[in-house]
Design a protein around this motif. Structure first.
Motif, PDB file in Angstrom:
ATOM      1  N   GLY A 126       7.436  10.805 -30.144  1.00 16.85           N
ATOM      2  CA  GLY A 126       6.018  10.717 -29.588  1.00 16.85           C
ATOM      3  C   GLY A 126       5.002  11.216 -29.082  1.00 16.85           C
ATOM      4  N   TYR A 127       4.617  11.153 -30.561  1.00 15.34           N
ATOM      5  CA  TYR A 127       3.326  11.688 -30.957  1.00 15.34           C
ATOM      6  C   TYR A 127       1.907  10.193 -29.676  1.00 15.34           C
ATOM      7  CZ  TYR A 127       4.352  15.194 -33.025  1.00 15.34           C
ATOM      8  OH  TYR A 127       4.936  16.438 -33.700  1.00 15.34           O
ATOM      9  N   PRO A 128       0.734  10.214 -29.675  1.00 15.95           N
ATOM     10  CA  PRO A 128       0.383   9.099 -29.360  1.00 15.95           C
ATOM     11  C   PRO A 128      -0.004   7.738 -30.814  1.00 15.95           C
ATOM     12  CG  PRO A 128      -1.064  10.905 -29.940  1.00 15.95           C
ATOM     13  CD  PRO A 128       0.027  11.158 -30.170  1.00 15.95           C
ATOM     14  N   GLY A 129       0.470   6.477 -30.145  1.00 10.77           N
ATOM     15  CA  GLY A 129      -0.314   5.931 -31.618  1.00 10.77           C
ATOM     16  C   GLY A 129      -1.261   5.769 -32.288  1.00 10.77           C
ATOM     17  N   TYR A 130      -2.345   6.153 -32.134  1.00 10.83           N
ATOM     18  CA  TYR A 130      -3.623   6.569 -32.281  1.00 10.83           C
ATOM     19  C   TYR A 130      -3.730   7.917 -32.618  1.00 10.83           C
ATOM     20  CZ  TYR A 130      -4.641   9.510 -27.702  1.00 10.83           C
ATOM     21  OH  TYR A 130      -4.217  10.035 -26.577  1.00 10.83           O
ATOM     22  N   LEU A 131      -2.946   8.136 -33.455  1.00 17.82           N
ATOM     23  CA  LEU A 131      -2.400  10.215 -33.573  1.00 17.82           C
ATOM     24  C   LEU A 131      -2.996  10.000 -35.281  1.00 17.82           C
ATOM     25  CD1 LEU A 131      -1.779  12.865 -34.331  1.00 17.82           C
ATOM     26  CD2 LEU A 131      -0.003  12.295 -35.654  1.00 17.82           C
ATOM     27  N   TYR A 132      -2.851   8.980 -35.870  1.00 14.67           N
ATOM     28  CA  TYR A 132      -3.555   8.466 -37.170  1.00 14.67           C
ATOM     29  C   TYR A 132      -5.438   8.320 -37.003  1.00 14.67           C
ATOM     30  CZ  TYR A 132      -5.085   6.081 -42.263  1.00 14.67           C
ATOM     31  OH  TYR A 132      -5.731   5.270 -43.014  1.00 14.67           O
ATOM     32  N   SER A 133      -5.540   7.524 -36.368  1.00 16.30           N
ATOM     33  CA  SER A 133      -6.865   7.703 -36.117  1.00 16.30           C
ATOM     34  C   SER A 133      -7.767   8.873 -35.769  1.00 16.30           C
ATOM     35  CB  SER A 133      -7.575   6.377 -35.705  1.00 16.30           C
ATOM     36  OG  SER A 133      -6.845   6.362 -34.178  1.00 16.30           O
ATOM     37  N   ASP A 134      -7.609   9.224 -34.313  1.00 23.22           N
ATOM     38  CA  ASP A 134      -7.167  10.919 -34.358  1.00 23.22           C
ATOM     39  C   ASP A 134      -7.187  11.687 -35.466  1.00 23.22           C
ATOM     40  OD1 ASP A 134      -7.808  12.296 -31.604  1.00 23.22           O
ATOM     41  OD2 ASP A 134      -7.076  13.690 -32.769  1.00 23.22           O
ATOM     42  N   LEU A 135      -6.381  12.199 -36.534  1.00 19.12           N
ATOM     43  CA  LEU A 135      -6.825  13.052 -37.953  1.00 19.12           C
ATOM     44  C   LEU A 135      -7.939  11.823 -38.496  1.00 19.12           C
ATOM     45  CD1 LEU A 135      -2.725  13.523 -38.589  1.00 19.12           C
ATOM     46  CD2 LEU A 135      -4.678  15.224 -37.314  1.00 19.12           C
ATOM     47  N   ALA A 136      -7.425  10.866 -38.559  1.00 15.50           N
ATOM     48  CA  ALA A 136      -9.243  10.440 -39.592  1.00 15.50           C
ATOM     49  C   ALA A 136     -10.182  10.532 -38.744  1.00 15.50           C
ATOM     50  CB  ALA A 136      -8.803   8.917 -39.606  1.00 15.50           C
ATOM     51  N   SER A 137     -10.924  10.733 -37.569  1.00 17.91           N
ATOM     52  CA  SER A 137     -11.709  11.238 -37.016  1.00 17.91           C
ATOM     53  C   SER A 137     -12.057  12.572 -37.573  1.00 17.91           C
ATOM     54  CB  SER A 137     -11.520  10.703 -35.521  1.00 17.91           C
ATOM     55  OG  SER A 137     -10.926  11.836 -35.191  1.00 17.91           O
ATOM     56  N   ILE A 138     -11.358  13.579 -37.737  1.00 21.62           N
ATOM     57  CA  ILE A 138     -11.278  14.840 -38.268  1.00 21.62           C
ATOM     58  C   ILE A 138     -11.380  15.085 -39.414  1.00 21.62           C
ATOM     59  CG2 ILE A 138     -10.814  16.876 -38.539  1.00 21.62           C
ATOM     60  CD1 ILE A 138      -8.917  16.842 -35.693  1.00 21.62           C
ATOM     61  N   TYR A 139     -10.915  14.601 -40.377  1.00 24.85           N
ATOM     62  CA  TYR A 139     -10.866  14.359 -41.816  1.00 24.85           C
ATOM     63  C   TYR A 139     -11.726  14.100 -42.751  1.00 24.85           C
ATOM     64  CZ  TYR A 139      -5.868  16.091 -40.966  1.00 24.85           C
ATOM     65  OH  TYR A 139      -4.272  17.111 -41.099  1.00 24.85           O
ATOM     66  N   GLU A 140     -12.381  12.346 -42.345  1.00 24.98           N
ATOM     67  CA  GLU A 140     -13.326  11.972 -42.866  1.00 24.98           C
ATOM     68  C   GLU A 140     -14.349  12.321 -42.535  1.00 24.98           C
ATOM     69  OE1 GLU A 140     -12.467   9.521 -45.447  1.00 24.98           O
ATOM     70  OE2 GLU A 140     -10.024   9.149 -45.283  1.00 24.98           O
ATOM     71  N   ARG A 141     -14.390  13.543 -42.198  1.00 20.05           N
ATOM     72  CA  ARG A 141     -15.712  14.638 -41.732  1.00 20.05           C
ATOM     73  C   ARG A 141     -16.402  15.240 -42.896  1.00 20.05           C
ATOM     74  NH1 ARG A 141     -15.984  15.918 -35.331  1.00 20.05           N
ATOM     75  NH2 ARG A 141     -18.422  16.799 -36.175  1.00 20.05           N
ATOM     76  N   ALA A 142     -15.674  15.279 -44.170  1.00 17.84           N
ATOM     77  CA  ALA A 142     -15.656  15.914 -45.565  1.00 17.84           C
ATOM     78  C   ALA A 142     -16.148  15.244 -46.455  1.00 17.84           C
ATOM     79  CB  ALA A 142     -14.432  16.309 -45.386  1.00 17.84           C
ATOM     80  N   GLY A 143     -17.001  15.528 -47.086  1.00 18.49           N
ATOM     81  CA  GLY A 143     -18.002  14.462 -48.811  1.00 18.49           C
ATOM     82  C   GLY A 143     -18.925  15.183 -48.795  1.00 18.49           C
ATOM     83  N   MET A 144     -19.657  14.270 -49.859  1.00 19.61           N
ATOM     84  CA  MET A 144     -20.688  14.603 -49.982  1.00 19.61           C
ATOM     85  C   MET A 144     -21.638  12.934 -49.457  1.00 19.61           C
ATOM     86  SD  MET A 144     -19.571  15.990 -53.318  1.00 19.61           S
ATOM     87  CE  MET A 144     -21.701  16.834 -54.267  1.00 19.61           C
ATOM     88  N   ILE A 145     -23.070  13.272 -49.596  1.00 17.24           N
ATOM     89  CA  ILE A 145     -23.502  12.317 -49.140  1.00 17.24           C
ATOM     90  C   ILE A 145     -24.853  12.521 -49.573  1.00 17.24           C
ATOM     91  CG2 ILE A 145     -24.995  11.957 -47.293  1.00 17.24           C
ATOM     92  CD1 ILE A 145     -23.659  12.670 -44.850  1.00 17.24           C
ATOM     93  N   LYS A 146     -24.806  11.119 -49.728  1.00 15.21           N
ATOM     94  CA  LYS A 146     -26.851  10.801 -50.920  1.00 15.21           C
ATOM     95  C   LYS A 146     -27.777  10.928 -50.369  1.00 15.21           C
ATOM     96  CE  LYS A 146     -24.801   6.626 -52.143  1.00 15.21           C
ATOM     97  NZ  LYS A 146     -24.715   4.994 -52.758  1.00 15.21           N
ATOM     98  N   ASP A 147     -28.552  11.852 -51.019  1.00 18.23           N
ATOM     99  CA  ASP A 147     -30.010  11.937 -50.901  1.00 18.23           C
ATOM    100  C   ASP A 147     -29.895  13.795 -50.240  1.00 18.23           C
ATOM    101  OD1 ASP A 147     -30.877   9.831 -52.240  1.00 18.23           O
ATOM    102  OD2 ASP A 147     -30.775   8.980 -49.850  1.00 18.23           O
ATOM    103  N   LYS A 148     -27.970  14.245 -50.104  1.00 19.78           N
ATOM    104  CA  LYS A 148     -28.040  15.251 -49.797  1.00 19.78           C
ATOM    105  C   LYS A 148     -27.505  16.483 -49.886  1.00 19.78           C
ATOM    106  CE  LYS A 148     -29.072  14.183 -45.121  1.00 19.78           C
ATOM    107  NZ  LYS A 148     -29.748  14.702 -44.491  1.00 19.78           N
ATOM    108  N   ASN A 149     -28.388  17.333 -50.148  1.00 20.15           N
ATOM    109  CA  ASN A 149     -27.383  18.347 -51.263  1.00 20.15           C
ATOM    110  C   ASN A 149     -26.044  19.542 -51.738  1.00 20.15           C
ATOM    111  OD1 ASN A 149     -29.829  17.872 -53.646  1.00 20.15           O
ATOM    112  ND2 ASN A 149     -30.758  19.758 -52.448  1.00 20.15           N
TER     113      ASN A 149
END
Length: 461
Positions: free
Chosen positions: A273-296
């Motif tokens: 019963g979950y929407p078909g875009y559940l994967y991309s929706d969760l990815a839009s949250i999880y993929e905001r984690a990480g480290m960026i070049k030139d940022k401390n």
């Protein structure tokens, strides 16, 4: 863009209201729902030439079709971010709920943000010490990683989340550049009180921003909560150069709210019963984690989810596992034995662990000790299975030593107090102590030098 105001609704359906013939209205635009004595916030979730569908964050109770006014503000949902947020408590859409003043200084940012561009990502290095031995030694949390906790109903995931919030720290020169963002979605009042009181008593609250969406708050507000929390984390990490740990509990409640909204929209359901875009929706949250070049700074995420019926193949843990870099799985059998935290070591892993431990990060012997503990505890399960068939008295001396090691490993290594904060050195020393239950010949994952430096056989079992 100037705001537009409409009087009257065409329809009210659950958490949604509908406005006919909108002009120049955009997807995700913020809306004010105005009645005679109240203003509520909403967001456009579907748009066509004939109708705009709006989700109302505070719910639709008390709204009438003919007298309600709708004001389109011409901007997405924003949250004001500032250093002043540290030590404060907010609701799911970023409004203060701790009786303190509004955030005056700072800047307003779109909560939707965006996942970090892969081309600008840095590979995660350096570990974050949680003070919990099973995590630090065997599924080490690496700065910039996404490492979820897979739990179940009735298991102490919120207690573990609070313990991590109180104890998590960096080692070395950057120890002071650390902050925590704690976002709770759909939790009960007693759980919220426990979290609040625990952090206040420990003093960890002054280095933490809390976002609380309670079980009796509108489910629709849960859609915004993790995004608001991550917007605050991005400000601290990439504008203020802090290393930020984000805890999101409980992602299952978030996904239930997403399913509720999708059903109200009339969307075609997918698995369970979950929407078909559940994967991309969760990815839009999880993929905001990480480290960026030139940022401390960096953002590290620990999403916590309770698996319905302890089913790890359920869509929520299944899709989360695809996006994240490992998982910490809580074990119900260990919980029944009274072991806290009940971390199922053999079901858990951290895929980035190998690149953030060892010489220069934790301790030289960490990779080998971790591997030896895993291998030995795995052998314990084989010996238990054998003992259930032939009886414990028929086991060899070596097998009986494995059983004694397994018992000590669960009761002394995995098991620890909620206020017990073990350093990585204490954890590794404890691991070596327990390996003393095993004959030296069984230690095949550690070097001769490490055995000479650390191993001490326990004669009596």
């Amino acid at each position: 863009m100037p705001s537009k105001e409409y009087v009257g609704l065409s329809q009210i359906n659950g958490p949604l209201v509908f406005v006919e013939n909108p002009k120049g209205v955009g997807y995700n635009e913020v809306v004010e729902i105005i009645t005679e004595n109240q203003r509520r916030l909403g967001q456009v979730v579907q748009i066509s030439d004939k109708v705009a569908m709006i989700q109302v964050f505070e719910g639709t109770s008390g709204l009438t079709v003919d007298k309600t006014r709708v004001k389109f503000l011409g901007r997405p949902l924003m949250v004001k971010v500032s250093d002043e947020m540290l030590g404060r408590e907010f609701n799911g859409i970023g409004e203060p709920i701790d009786k303190g003043p509004d955030i005056l200084n700072g800047e307003s940012r779109d909560i939707n943000g965006s996942p970090i561009n892969p081309a600008s990502r840095m590979y995660p290095r350096n570990f974050i010490q949680t003070g919990i031995s099973a995590i630090d030694a065997l599924m080490t949390l690496i700065r910039g990683q996404k490492l979820p906790i897979f739990s179940g109903n009735g298991l102490p995931h919120n207690r573990i989340a609070v313990q991590i919030t109180k104890q998590a720290k960096l080692k070395g020169e950057e120890a002071g550049n650390f902050a925590i963002v704690f976002a709770a979605m759909g939790i009960k009042h007693d759980e919220a009180n426990f979290i609040r009181e625990s952090l206040e008593q420990s003093g960890a609250i002054k280095n933490t921003i809390m976002f609380l969406n309670l079980a009796d708050d509108p489910a629709i507000e849960r859609i915004a909560t993790p995004r608001v929390a991550l917007t605050a984390a991005e400000y601290l990490a990439f504008d203020k150069n802090l290393h930020v740990l984000v805890l999101l509990t409980d992602m299952t409640n978030y996904c239930e709210a997403l399913r509720e909204l999708a059903t109200a929209r009339g969307e075609v359901p997918s698995r369970k019963g979950y929407p078909g875009y559940l994967y991309s929706d969760l990815a839009s949250i999880y993929e905001r984690a990480g480290m960026i070049k030139d940022k401390n700074g960096s953002i590290t995420q620990i999403p916590i989810l309770s698996m319905p019926n302890d089913d790890i193949t359920h869509p929520i843990p299944d899709l989360t596992g695809y996006i994240t870099e490992g998982q910490i799985v809580l074990n119900r059998d260990l919980n029944r034995k009274g072991i806290y935290p009940p971390i199922g070591v053999l079901q858990s892993l951290s895929r980035l662990m190998k690149d953030g431990i060892g010489k220069g990060y934790t301790r030289d012997d960490h990779p080998h000790v971790s591997s030896q503990l895993f291998a030995s505890y795995s052998k314990v399960q084989e010996v238990k299975a054998l003992a259930s068939i032939i009886g414990e008295e028929e086991l060899t001396d070596s097998d009986r030593r494995y059983l004694r090691f397994g018992e000590a490993f669960e009761n002394e290594f995995i098991n620890q107090g909620e206020d017990e904060d073990r350093s990585i050195e204490e954890t590794l020393d404890l691991g070596w102590k327990l390996l003393g239950y095993l004959p030296k010949i069984e230690l095949t994952r550690v070097s001769e030098k490490e055995i000479a430096d650390h191993y001490k056989e326990i004669k009596e079992i």
